[in-house]
Design an enzyme around this catalytic site. Structure first.
Site, PDB file in Angstrom:
ATOM      1  N   LYS A 178     -16.777  11.848  26.106  1.00 34.77           N
ATOM      2  CA  LYS A 178     -15.358  11.801  26.469  1.00 34.77           C
ATOM      3  C   LYS A 178     -14.471  11.540  25.255  1.00 34.77           C
ATOM      4  O   LYS A 178     -13.362  12.042  25.192  1.00 34.77           O
ATOM      5  CB  LYS A 178     -15.099  10.788  27.588  1.00 34.77           C
ATOM      6  CG  LYS A 178     -15.313   9.346  27.228  1.00 34.77           C
ATOM      7  CD  LYS A 178     -14.938   8.470  28.417  1.00 34.77           C
ATOM      8  CE  LYS A 178     -14.994   6.986  28.095  1.00 34.77           C
ATOM      9  NZ  LYS A 178     -16.129   6.531  27.275  1.00 34.77           N
ATOM     10  N   ARG A 194     -10.765   1.381  33.157  1.00 36.57           N
ATOM     11  CA  ARG A 194     -12.195   1.254  33.368  1.00 36.57           C
ATOM     12  C   ARG A 194     -12.495   0.467  34.645  1.00 36.57           C
ATOM     13  O   ARG A 194     -13.644   0.359  35.036  1.00 36.57           O
ATOM     14  CB  ARG A 194     -12.797   0.486  32.193  1.00 36.57           C
ATOM     15  CG  ARG A 194     -13.706   1.296  31.307  1.00 36.57           C
ATOM     16  CD  ARG A 194     -14.190   0.347  30.234  1.00 36.57           C
ATOM     17  NE  ARG A 194     -15.293   0.835  29.487  1.00 36.57           N
ATOM     18  CZ  ARG A 194     -15.218   1.558  28.381  1.00 36.57           C
ATOM     19  NH1 ARG A 194     -14.062   1.913  27.922  1.00 36.57           N
ATOM     20  NH2 ARG A 194     -16.308   1.909  27.738  1.00 36.57           N
ATOM     21  N   ARG A 241     -25.957   7.995  17.267  1.00 37.52           N
ATOM     22  CA  ARG A 241     -24.549   8.256  16.991  1.00 37.52           C
ATOM     23  C   ARG A 241     -24.102   7.636  15.668  1.00 37.52           C
ATOM     24  O   ARG A 241     -24.400   6.488  15.377  1.00 37.52           O
ATOM     25  CB  ARG A 241     -23.706   7.704  18.140  1.00 37.52           C
ATOM     26  CG  ARG A 241     -22.212   7.804  17.956  1.00 37.52           C
ATOM     27  CD  ARG A 241     -21.482   7.803  19.277  1.00 37.52           C
ATOM     28  NE  ARG A 241     -21.462   6.509  19.950  1.00 37.52           N
ATOM     29  CZ  ARG A 241     -20.858   6.304  21.120  1.00 37.52           C
ATOM     30  NH1 ARG A 241     -20.241   7.313  21.730  1.00 37.52           N
ATOM     31  NH2 ARG A 241     -20.872   5.121  21.671  1.00 37.52           N
ATOM     32  N   ARG A 255     -21.833   2.066  15.243  1.00 36.85           N
ATOM     33  CA  ARG A 255     -21.186   0.976  15.976  1.00 36.85           C
ATOM     34  C   ARG A 255     -22.168  -0.145  16.278  1.00 36.85           C
ATOM     35  O   ARG A 255     -23.305   0.108  16.646  1.00 36.85           O
ATOM     36  CB  ARG A 255     -20.599   1.521  17.282  1.00 36.85           C
ATOM     37  CG  ARG A 255     -19.213   2.105  17.097  1.00 36.85           C
ATOM     38  CD  ARG A 255     -18.768   2.839  18.304  1.00 36.85           C
ATOM     39  NE  ARG A 255     -18.976   2.100  19.536  1.00 36.85           N
ATOM     40  CZ  ARG A 255     -18.594   2.541  20.730  1.00 36.85           C
ATOM     41  NH1 ARG A 255     -17.985   3.698  20.835  1.00 36.85           N
ATOM     42  NH2 ARG A 255     -18.811   1.822  21.809  1.00 36.85           N
ATOM     43  N   ARG A 280     -23.992  -1.371  29.132  1.00 33.71           N
ATOM     44  CA  ARG A 280     -22.746  -0.592  29.215  1.00 33.71           C
ATOM     45  C   ARG A 280     -22.836   0.488  30.297  1.00 33.71           C
ATOM     46  O   ARG A 280     -21.871   0.752  31.003  1.00 33.71           O
ATOM     47  CB  ARG A 280     -22.430   0.034  27.858  1.00 33.71           C
ATOM     48  CG  ARG A 280     -21.671  -0.934  26.951  1.00 33.71           C
ATOM     49  CD  ARG A 280     -21.907  -0.642  25.485  1.00 33.71           C
ATOM     50  NE  ARG A 280     -21.429   0.656  25.077  1.00 33.71           N
ATOM     51  CZ  ARG A 280     -21.898   1.323  24.017  1.00 33.71           C
ATOM     52  NH1 ARG A 280     -22.847   0.805  23.274  1.00 33.71           N
ATOM     53  NH2 ARG A 280     -21.403   2.491  23.700  1.00 33.71           N
TER      54      ARG A 280
END
Ligand code: ADP
Ligand code: ZN
Length: 220
Positions: free
Chosen positions: A13, A88, A127, A162, A173
């Site tokens: 996203k 959220r 990532r 991250r 998460r």
């Protein structure tokens, strides 16, 4: 256009939001990026946010809603924004409605990116993001590595991973996302603005571009 991107962590996203922002000229507002900036600057807000983010939990609604309310007052937000990572929770969604209502506006479309969990975990663990905020290019060190290890192809800045992209935090998460997203999805479905996007091949190079094309077509 007020676009709210929904999708699990690692669903793409953020990438889709960046492309949308470029194509529409609307600002990309990521609450995760805003928090990370505060953490980097070691502000009080950053310290508070980090105590939740490092565990994979959510920053409290009041805090999050406040920073978004302020951000939506900026001049560049008056014709629309691409919201990424906010709302959220249902409380945040209701607050957003109120904030927009005060300006005579409302949410235009809520694309929801649906990606299989296996792909998501694989993606997050590999990532790497460009440290240059203006660039923000995202790489997959396994499937879409940069030409030079650790360096951004686009701007030459260092790539960073991250802190919250580790296996333990990811599981939490994803859990948090699935728990909260049910209500959010219902909320926007009832308003008739939800658009579920299930890419045929989420690992394709142009999967994000395709998702963006679908979103823009809906807005025509
Ligand atoms: P991802 O979707 O990959 O988890 P984000 O950058 O959107 O990444 O968010 C990172 C973290 O920042 C979240 O796990 C959460 O702790 C915090 N956060 C971001 N947006 C919100 C929000 N709207 N409400 C509460 N916490 C948030
Ligand atoms: Zn870069």
């Amino acid at each position: 256009m007020y676009i709210v991107m929904l999708g699990a962590p690692g669903s793409g996203k953020g990438t889709a939001a960046k492309i949308l922002s470029k194509k529409t000229g609307l600002p990309h507002i990521s609450t995760g990026d805003m928090f990370r900036e505060q953490i980097k600057k070691e502000t009080e807000l950053g310290k508070l946010a980090n105590s939740y983010i490092s565990n994979g939990g959510l920053v409290p609604d009041e805090v999050t809603i406040d920073i978004v309310r302020d951000r939506l007052k900026w001049e560049d937000a008056k014709n629309g924004v691409i919201l990424d990572g906010f709302p959220r929770t249902e409380a945040q969604a209701k607050a957003l409605d109120e904030i927009l209502k005060e300006q005579g506006k409302k949410v235009t479309i809520v694309p929801e990116l649906v990606i299989p969990a296996q792909i998501i975990i694989e993606r997050i663990l590999n990532r790497a993001t460009c440290s240059n905020k203006e660039c923000g290019a995202i790489y997959n060190t396994k499937f879409k590595p940069p030409k030079v290890e650790g360096i951004c192809d686009v701007c030459g800045s260092k790539l960073i991973t991250r802190n919250d992209d580790n296996e333990e935090t990811i599981k939490k998460r994803l859990e948090v996302y699935h728990k909260n997203s049910k209500d959010l999805i219902e909320f926007y479905k009832e308003k008739g603005v939800l658009k579920t996007i299930e890419p045929e091949d989420p690992t394709a190079d142009n999967a994000s571009e395709q998702a963006v094309d679908i979103i823009l077509k809906c807005c025509e």
